[in-house]
Design a protein around this motif. Structure first.
Motif, short mmCIF file in Angstrom:
data_model
loop_
_atom_site.label_atom_id
_atom_site.label_comp_id
_atom_site.label_asym_id
_atom_site.label_seq_id
_atom_site.Cartn_x
_atom_site.Cartn_y
_atom_site.Cartn_z
N UNK A 104 -5.83 25.23 28.42
CA UNK A 104 -6.36 26.58 28.62
C UNK A 104 -7.88 26.53 28.50
N UNK A 105 -8.56 27.09 29.47
CA UNK A 105 -10.02 27.13 29.48
C UNK A 105 -10.49 28.57 29.36
N UNK A 106 -11.78 28.72 29.12
CA UNK A 106 -12.47 30.02 29.22
C UNK A 106 -11.85 31.10 28.34
N UNK A 107 -11.45 30.73 27.13
CA UNK A 107 -10.97 31.76 26.20
C UNK A 107 -12.11 32.63 25.70
N UNK A 108 -13.30 32.06 25.64
CA UNK A 108 -14.44 32.84 25.18
C UNK A 108 -14.69 34.05 26.08
N UNK A 109 -14.42 33.90 27.37
CA UNK A 109 -14.62 35.01 28.28
C UNK A 109 -13.66 36.16 28.07
N UNK A 137 -5.84 36.20 17.89
CA UNK A 137 -5.24 36.91 19.02
C UNK A 137 -5.41 36.16 20.34
N UNK A 138 -6.42 35.31 20.42
CA UNK A 138 -6.58 34.49 21.62
C UNK A 138 -5.65 33.28 21.61
N UNK A 139 -5.42 32.70 20.43
CA UNK A 139 -4.60 31.49 20.35
C UNK A 139 -3.11 31.79 20.29
N UNK A 140 -2.73 32.91 19.68
CA UNK A 140 -1.30 33.19 19.47
C UNK A 140 -0.50 33.22 20.77
N UNK A 141 -0.96 33.87 21.85
CA UNK A 141 -0.15 33.86 23.08
C UNK A 141 0.02 32.48 23.69
N UNK A 142 -0.85 31.54 23.32
CA UNK A 142 -0.75 30.18 23.87
C UNK A 142 0.29 29.37 23.10
N UNK A 176 -6.57 21.34 19.98
CA UNK A 176 -7.17 20.77 21.19
C UNK A 176 -6.12 20.25 22.16
N UNK A 177 -4.89 20.07 21.71
CA UNK A 177 -3.84 19.62 22.63
C UNK A 177 -3.53 20.66 23.69
N UNK A 178 -3.84 21.92 23.42
CA UNK A 178 -3.55 23.00 24.37
C UNK A 178 -4.79 23.76 24.81
N UNK A 179 -5.89 23.62 24.09
CA UNK A 179 -7.09 24.42 24.36
C UNK A 179 -8.25 23.49 24.67
N UNK A 180 -8.97 23.79 25.73
CA UNK A 180 -10.12 22.99 26.13
C UNK A 180 -11.43 23.77 26.09
N UNK A 181 -11.42 24.93 25.45
CA UNK A 181 -12.62 25.74 25.31
C UNK A 181 -13.42 25.20 24.12
N UNK A 182 -14.54 24.52 24.40
CA UNK A 182 -15.31 23.90 23.33
C UNK A 182 -15.87 24.89 22.35
N UNK A 183 -16.30 26.06 22.81
CA UNK A 183 -16.85 27.07 21.92
C UNK A 183 -15.79 27.55 20.94
N UNK A 184 -14.58 27.79 21.43
CA UNK A 184 -13.52 28.27 20.54
C UNK A 184 -13.11 27.19 19.55
N UNK A 185 -13.07 25.93 19.99
CA UNK A 185 -12.75 24.85 19.06
C UNK A 185 -13.80 24.73 17.97
#
Length: 463
Positions: free
Chosen positions: A59-64, A153-158, A216-225
């Motif tokens: 998942x990308x662009x969660x910050x947006x 709230x951004x990570x839970x649906x993932x 990081x296994x599911x999220x590729x948004x560096x800012x959120x990490x």
């Protein structure tokens, strides 16, 4: 802070838990086929084969997705949970006094990557009534709690769709009662040998590396990490001294339960692949088997998986027992004969009552209202359809009336039972009882409240 890229090496998660995360991959409904591996290492993979290879989609662009609406919803959730102020001594009411500007500034920092969490305020609370052991809590400032709720709230649906069905902790639509009902159903199916497991200091000993790899296994948004890692390494303030946090996730943080589920989801699927039946609520779980040998083998599997996560079982609290002998789980004592409050839960209830019924104080409507809140909260949890707590509730109600007689008459005398009978507390003081929350099934299968053996209730007068 390190930024985990999309090409970062992910831990060895089960195949089902590592399914595609984007909407496109879910809608397609078909798994991409792997082309056969070439026998010759120097052979060339064609362009067609390269496109048919299955790739891990993150998942990308969660910050947006951070919007003013999301910020406001996060604040409302923090306000509902209440809580004390952090190291900056700013309460929720003070933060809300200039809410629009505070949320706008916080959103700018989160989206620009300039947000820096403040250290947590360290508080120690007793683990139980009369216990000398203390449980460390970390209280974030209100601003950081809002930020953590936004990230949650951004990570839970993932991650929540990937959680195992046997996981019931801090997941919408699941609760403790469902977890216990699942365990009882497994016992009825013949799984009567129980591995009662306890992870030693789970929240305090969970390595940050394991948490970050799991996210990081599911999220590729560096800012959120970076934000998640910032919450983990914020440090704590204890007695005016700053202490860095190099391991663990703080108990008291908004995002900590979700991170715990993300990490322990690996354990869930490993147990599932090994063919074991289990029920987990956060870091509290049991594995139910049919034989002692299976239970000990399950313990070996659990120890091996926890070792991969940098954790270990508590040798003193982990044991293999039977449903006939009984064991404790989620505040209940479960056995083939009863499902009642465990002794530690009884002592917690009595400790709350003792704080409100000090003999030198006056017995007035305010005290009764506080007692009713404690009684209602305890009964709503323990007076369930599967519990057998009525006899225990009768004893606790009798003990509570004794405390109130001592408070009213400033003495403890058995003859005072005749002066202030049970019906007096209900009719004159509107005091609730634990027993009246118990239910029973009629011949038609309808659930109804019981009528306590003595005293008036909302249902009627006991005969």
């Amino acid at each position: 802070m390190r930024i985990v890229s999309a090409s970062a090496k992910a831990p060895n998660w089960p195949a089902r838990a590592l399914a595609g995360t984007t909407e496109d991959s879910r809608v397609s409904g078909q798994a991409k086929k792997h082309p056969p591996k070439p026998d010759d290492p120097n052979s060339v993979v064609t362009k067609r084969e390269r496109h048919t290879m299955s790739k891990k989609v993150k998942v990308h662009s969660l910050t947006g997705r951070i919007t003013p609406k999301l910020m406001l919803e996060a604040f409302r959730a923090v306000r509902r949970n209440r809580g004390a102020a952090g190291v900056d001594k700013v309460s929720i009411a003070m933060f809300a006094a200039n809410l629009e500007e505070n949320l706008a500034a916080l959103m700018r920092d989160l989206k620009a990557g300039t947000f820096r969490p403040l250290p947590l305020r360290r508080v120690h609370i007793p683990k139980g009534p009369g216990s000398k052991k203390l449980r460390p809590l970390g209280i974030p400032v209100v601003r950081d709690r809002v930020a953590q709720e936004v990230i949650r709230r951004l990570l839970a649906p993932i991650f929540e769709p990937r959680f195992h069905d046997a996981s019931f902790g801090f997941i919408p639509g699941r609760n403790c009662h469902q977890a216990i009902e699942r365990v009882l159903e497994l016992h009825r199916q013949g799984h009567t040998v129980v591995l009662d497991a306890d992870i030693a200091g789970f929240f305090d000993n969970l390595p940050h590396r394991v948490i970050m790899e799991a996210v990081a296994a599911e999220v590729a948004d560096g800012n959120l990490l970076n934000l998640v890692e910032g919450f983990l390494t914020a440090g704590v303030m204890e007695d005016g001294v700053f202490k860095p946090t190099t391991i663990g996730t703080p108990q008291g943080g908004v995002i900590s339960p979700l991170l715990a589920n993300i990490v322990l989801n690996h354990l869930d699927w490993r147990l599932h692949e090994a063919g074991y039946h289990f029920v987990r609520y956060a870091d509290d779980f049991v594995v139910v088997c049919q034989t002692d040998r299976q239970a000990h083998e399950a313990r070996t599997v659990v120890e091996r998986v926890l070792d991969e996560l940098g954790l270990q079982l508590s040798p003193e609290k982990t044991k293999v027992t039977g449903f006939g002998k009984g064991y404790e789980f989620l505040g209940f004592f479960l056995s083939s004969r009863s499902r009642r409050m465990r002794e530690k839960s009884v002592q917690k209830f009595k400790a709350k009552i003792r704080e409100l019924t000090v003999r030198k104080r006056n017995l007035d409507a305010e005290v009764v209202a506080k007692l009713n809140r404690v009684i209602r909260g305890t009964a709503n949890y323990f007076a369930t359809g599967f519990s057998t707590c009525r006899w225990m509730f009768q004893k606790l109600d009798s003990w509570l009336r004794m405390r109130l007689r001592c408070m009213k008459l400033k003495r403890k005398n058995y003859n005072d039972n005749k002066k202030l009978r049970a019906g007096y507390f209900r009719r004159k003081l509107s005091l609730l009882t634990l027993e009246e929350f118990c239910t029973y099934r009629t011949a038609r299968g309808e659930a109804r409240r019981v009528i306590p053996r003595c005293g008036a209730t909302l249902v009627g007068v006991a005969r």
